[in-house]
Motif scaffolding. Sequence first.
Motif, PDB file in Angstrom:
ATOM      1  N   UNK A 797       0.842  -1.201   0.000  1.00 28.50           N
ATOM      2  CA  UNK A 797       0.000   0.000   0.000  1.00 28.50           C
ATOM      3  C   UNK A 797       0.873   1.245   0.000  1.00 28.50           C
ATOM      4  N   UNK A 798       0.479   2.225  -0.821  1.00 31.53           N
ATOM      5  CA  UNK A 798       1.228   3.479  -0.919  1.00 31.53           C
ATOM      6  C   UNK A 798       0.263   4.639  -0.777  1.00 31.53           C
ATOM      7  N   UNK A 799       0.628   5.603   0.076  1.00 33.02           N
ATOM      8  CA  UNK A 799      -0.144   6.835   0.230  1.00 33.02           C
ATOM      9  C   UNK A 799       0.770   8.030   0.014  1.00 33.02           C
ATOM     10  N   UNK A 800       0.303   8.986  -0.781  1.00 29.55           N
ATOM     11  CA  UNK A 800       1.010  10.252  -0.975  1.00 29.55           C
ATOM     12  C   UNK A 800      -0.014  11.372  -0.873  1.00 29.55           C
ATOM     13  N   UNK A 801       0.202  12.298   0.056  1.00 26.85           N
ATOM     14  CA  UNK A 801      -0.796  13.333   0.315  1.00 26.85           C
ATOM     15  C   UNK A 801      -0.112  14.690   0.465  1.00 26.85           C
ATOM     16  N   UNK A 802      -0.783  15.710  -0.066  1.00 29.41           N
ATOM     17  CA  UNK A 802      -0.330  17.089   0.098  1.00 29.41           C
ATOM     18  C   UNK A 802      -1.514  17.909   0.599  1.00 29.41           C
ATOM     19  N   UNK A 803      -1.284  18.690   1.665  1.00 29.48           N
ATOM     20  CA  UNK A 803      -2.308  19.578   2.243  1.00 29.48           C
ATOM     21  C   UNK A 803      -1.708  20.981   2.274  1.00 29.48           C
ATOM     22  N   UNK A 804      -2.437  21.939   1.733  1.00 33.87           N
ATOM     23  CA  UNK A 804      -1.846  23.273   1.573  1.00 33.87           C
ATOM     24  C   UNK A 804      -2.895  24.339   1.882  1.00 33.87           C
ATOM     25  N   UNK A 805      -2.631  25.142   2.883  1.00 27.13           N
ATOM     26  CA  UNK A 805      -3.412  26.340   3.180  1.00 27.13           C
ATOM     27  C   UNK A 805      -2.473  27.544   3.119  1.00 27.13           C
ATOM     28  N   UNK A 813      -3.044  22.155   9.548  1.00 24.64           N
ATOM     29  CA  UNK A 813      -3.248  20.716   9.516  1.00 24.64           C
ATOM     30  C   UNK A 813      -2.395  20.098  10.615  1.00 24.64           C
ATOM     31  N   UNK A 814      -2.677  18.855  10.935  1.00 24.42           N
ATOM     32  CA  UNK A 814      -1.868  18.210  11.959  1.00 24.42           C
ATOM     33  C   UNK A 814      -1.643  16.749  11.607  1.00 24.42           C
ATOM     34  N   UNK A 815      -0.561  16.206  12.135  1.00 28.11           N
ATOM     35  CA  UNK A 815      -0.196  14.808  11.910  1.00 28.11           C
ATOM     36  C   UNK A 815       0.471  14.274  13.163  1.00 28.11           C
ATOM     37  N   UNK A 816       0.781  12.980  13.099  1.00 29.85           N
ATOM     38  CA  UNK A 816       1.360  12.304  14.251  1.00 29.85           C
ATOM     39  C   UNK A 816       0.384  11.299  14.814  1.00 29.85           C
ATOM     40  N   UNK A 817       0.889  10.106  15.096  1.00 30.78           N
ATOM     41  CA  UNK A 817       0.020   9.081  15.646  1.00 30.78           C
ATOM     42  C   UNK A 817      -0.153   7.907  14.705  1.00 30.78           C
ATOM     43  N   UNK A 834       1.444  20.794   4.618  1.00 33.78           N
ATOM     44  CA  UNK A 834       1.831  19.479   5.130  1.00 33.78           C
ATOM     45  C   UNK A 834       1.884  18.480   3.976  1.00 33.78           C
ATOM     46  N   UNK A 835       2.832  17.556   4.074  1.00 31.38           N
ATOM     47  CA  UNK A 835       2.837  16.416   3.162  1.00 31.38           C
ATOM     48  C   UNK A 835       3.049  15.145   3.966  1.00 31.38           C
ATOM     49  N   UNK A 874       5.262  19.231   8.325  1.00 28.29           N
ATOM     50  CA  UNK A 874       4.287  20.318   8.332  1.00 28.29           C
ATOM     51  C   UNK A 874       5.016  21.609   8.675  1.00 28.29           C
ATOM     52  N   UNK A 875       4.589  22.706   8.073  1.00 24.71           N
ATOM     53  CA  UNK A 875       5.247  23.980   8.305  1.00 24.71           C
ATOM     54  C   UNK A 875       4.282  25.112   7.979  1.00 24.71           C
ATOM     55  N   UNK A 876       4.622  26.301   8.446  1.00 31.31           N
ATOM     56  CA  UNK A 876       3.819  27.489   8.144  1.00 31.31           C
ATOM     57  C   UNK A 876       4.450  28.288   7.005  1.00 31.31           C
ATOM     58  N   UNK A 877       5.619  28.871   7.256  1.00 30.44           N
ATOM     59  CA  UNK A 877       6.274  29.689   6.239  1.00 30.44           C
ATOM     60  C   UNK A 877       7.521  29.002   5.689  1.00 30.44           C
TER      61      UNK A 877
END
Length: 929
Positions: A797-805, A813-817, A834-835, A874-877
Motif C-alpha cells: 500500500x502506498x499513500x502520498x498526500x499534500x495539504x496546503x493552506x 493541519x496536523x499529523x502524528x500518531x 503538510x505532506x 508540516x510547516x507554516x512559512x
Amino acid sequence: MSLLALIILLCIPGQGNAQFVYFGRNKVQFNNFEWKILKTEHFDIYYYDSLFSIASIGANIAEEAFTEYQIKFNHYIAHKIPLIFYNTHNHFEQTNITPGFIPEGVGGFFEFVKGRVVIPYLGSLGQFRHVIRHELTHVFMTTKILRTMKEHRIPAERFPPLWFTEGLAEYMSTEWDEQSNMALKDAVLSGYFRNLRAIEEISGSYLMYKEGQAFLEFVAHVYGPEKVQMLIEDFWMYERFTKLVEYVLGEKLEKIDERWEYFLRQKYFPLYQRFAPFTQNAKKLPPTGYSFSPVHYSDANEDAIYFVANADGYASIYKTKKDTVEGEFLPPELVLRGEKSEDLEAFHLLQPAMSVTKNGILAFVTKSGEHDLIHFYDIRSGEEIGNFGTSFLISISSPAFSPDGGQVAFSAIDTRGYTDLFILNWQDGVLRRLTDDYYDDKEPCFSADGKELYFSSDRTTGKYAGRYNIFSMSLLTGHITYKTYTGYNCISPKAFNDKIYFVAEKDSIKNIFYTDSFPDRLSTAYYQVTKFLGGVYHPCFHGNKIYFSGFENAGFKLYEFDLSSYSPDTLPMRIGYPSKQWAAGFYNASAEKGVVAYEKEYTLDYMQSQIITDPIFGTRGGGTLLLSDLFGNEYYSFLIYNTAEVQSDFLKSFNVALSKYSLERRTNYGFGIFNFSGRRYDIRDSDEFYWERSYGGYFALYFPISKFDRIEAEITVANSDKEVIANVLERSALLCSNTISYTHDNTLWAYTGPIDGNRFVFLLGYTSDVKYSNVNYYSLIADYRTYLRLALRSTLALRTSVYYNDGKEARRYFAGGSWDLRGWDRFSIRGEKMWLSSLELRVPLIDQIKLATPVIDMGFYGIRAALFFDAGSAWDRNYETTYGSVGAGMRLNLFNIIVFRYDIGKKIEQNFGSFQPHLFYQFFFGWDF
C-alpha cells in the motif's frame, strides 16, 4: 474530541472537511420513483411506475400470509405494515431505507425501527412468494416477542440469535428445496457443518440460514411442530437462548446436537450409494475462486474455456487454455477486469452470463449504471466492439447467440417487473419481444437450425403447476410447446447433437439430462446423463465434453465431463399435460380505486440526550434528534446543547443546529443553519482556549458520477466573533467558505483495510472574510492511495498526500500518531502546509484464534501484520524538518466493528539524520489507510 464536538464538526461541512477527507463508494439514485400506495386490509403496499400487476399479486400473497401467521403465532398486528416493492434488484440497490450497499444475493429485508419490509421482484412469482413470507415472519416474530416481553415486564433488550430468526423465517416461508438441500448436504458430507454449540462461527452466511431452517425442520420432525412455536412463546423465560432450547426440548444441548447430527448423517450419507462427488467422474479445471458460466471457444491459436470468476475479490472474465501437447488446462488468465469501472460495475455471478460465436465474439452481461448491458467483445482483437442496453429493460441475463452469430436471444426484466424473452440483431440494434406476461421465462437457446427457441419457464400448469420446464417457441409462428413435463424444475436448456440437454432437480440434486428435440411435440422419455452429488450449473457443450460449474466443498468450481463415459438412465415422461396456463392470484383492488399517491410523512428515527464532563471542555449537556420519511430520502436533524460554565453565561451559551438532507435524486444536497458559542479549544491552531460565537448557514451538493466517482461542492457563510486574547483582542469576520472536490474509490477491502484498487481525492477551497477582510486563505488537498496486490491476501500500500493552506489566518493541519506518522505524538506535527507519505506491506499473520471457555466460545479472525515506512512534514512559512518512522505492527478486526492496531518501530529524527535510540510502542485503533 468529545461527541458533541464531533457533531458540531459534521454539522458544518465547510469547516470540517479541510482536515478530514473521506473516501468510499457511492450509492447512486439513478431513477426518480413516483411512489403509489395500494391499500389492503393489513398492508400499505408501495410500488411505482407500471408495477401495479406485480404489486397486486404481492398484496394477495401478503394477505394470505397474514391470515396464516396470526394463527400460527397466536398474535395479531393491529397497525398496517408498510410493504415496499422494487421491480428489479438494480432498483432495490438504490434504496435509502438502509444506508449501506446491498449485495446481489440479498433478496429483501425487514427494517426494525419503522417496521418496513423492502423486497425486490426478481421475475419469479415463486421466489416472490417465498421472500414476502420470509420477511413477514420477521415482522410477526419481532412484534410477538416485543409484546410478550412487555406483558412480563421485561425490558426488550434481547432477541433470539440470528440463526434462529433467519432459520424460522425460512422454515415458515418455504419448503425444503434443492438449494437448501445442496448447501446443508455439502456441509455435512464435507465436514464443515456447525451444530448449535458452534453455529455462531458461520453467523450471517447463507449456510447459517439453511442450518437454522434445518434445525427447526428437525425439531418439528423429532420433537413435534408445536415445539417450534414454544421457542417463541417462552422466549421471555431465559436470557440465554440455548437454555430456552434445552427447556423446550427437554434435553441438554449436547444431546440435542448429537441427535441432530445423527439425523442429518442418516439423511445424507446413504446418497453415496447412488451419487458420486465431482472428482470421481469429472475433471476439475484449474481453480480460480468461485467460477461460473463457462463457454468453449477454439480457433487456430487456442482451445479455451472462458468463464466468470471472483478469483481475487473482483468478478472478472478469465480463460483457461488447453495445452495442445498434454491436453491439460493451463492456469487461468485474466481477460477483462470487472467491478472497477462504471461500464463493468458488476457481474451477475449466479446467472448464466456469457455466449460466444464461432468467429470469437463473446457476449456477456454486466450492471452498468441504472440498468444492465450486453457487451460484445472480440476475443481475437481483445476489444469491445459494441453493447446493448435500453431504459425499459432493467435486468438482463442469459445471452445466447443464434447458430449464424447474427442474433442473440436473452431474458430481461422490464419496468413492469415481467421477465420475458427477447431477440436482438446485435449489429443493427433491432429488438424483438417474444413473450409478454408475468411468467418467468429465462435461459433461452436457439435450436440447431435457428428456427426454434428453447427456454425454461414456470408457465407449467396442471399437476406440476408453477414448476420450471423446458418449452419450445417457433420463431415463425410464436407457438409455444412443452419439451419436458416434470416436477423437477428443468432449467438451462442447450441444443446439442439433435438433443435438448438441460439441468433438472431430480432427487433434490441438480444434474444433467436430455430429451429428444422432436419439433412441435413432447418426447415420451427423458434421460439422466450425470449422477453427481453436488449441484450442476451453467453447462456448455463441445465435442463429447460437457463443461459446467459445480458446487462442492463450499465452492463453485469448473469441471469437465466426458459424455462418452456414461450410459444414460431412461425415465418416462408424462404425456397428457394440460394446455391451460395457471393464473396468479391478484388482490381485489383496481388501480383507480385502491391506490393513492405517496405523500411524505416524517417520523422519528433517533433521539438522544447526554451530559458529559471532560478535562478540556468541562461539563456539557444537550440532545439531538433525527427525522426521516418512509423511504429514507429526506432527513431533518436537530441539535441543541449548552456550553455555559457559569450561570450568567447560560442564555448566551446555547448551541443549535438544524439541517435537512435530501437523497431522493441523483444529485443529493443538504443545507442548514447553526449557532455555536462558547469556549473553544482548536488543536489545529494552538493549545490555547478562546471564546467564539459562530452563526450562519451552509449548503452542500453531492453528485455521484458513478459508483466509483463523485463531485462534491459546499458553501458555508458564518459570522464569527472570536476573542483572540481575553478582554484584550477580538476578531470579527463574516466568513464565506467554498470548496469543490473530486473523489474516486474502487478499492477492495479485507479485514483491516483496502487490499486492492486505488482511491484519490482532489479538493480546492477558498475562505474569506467578505465584510472585514480579517480572514483570507485558500486550501488545496491532494490525496492519492494505491494498493498493489502481491498475492491473494498480501498487499503493498502506498499513500502520498499534500495539504496546503495559504493566506491570512489560514488553518493548520496536523499529523502524528497511528494513522499517519507513527511513533510521533498524536497531533504533535502542525502547519498550514503538510505532506505525508506511507509505504506499507500488509500480509496475513494468523487466520484464526479460538478461545473455548466453559461459558462461551470466542473466535478472532483475520489477524494481519504490517511492515511500514512513514515520512512527512508540516510547516507554516519555512520548511524545517522532515519526520519519519519505520517498524512493524499487528492488526486485529474485532467483530467487524473496530480495528485494533499495535505498532513497534523507530522514529527517524534530526531531519532524517538518525534513528531514535530506543523503540516506540504504540497502541491505537482505526482501519488501515
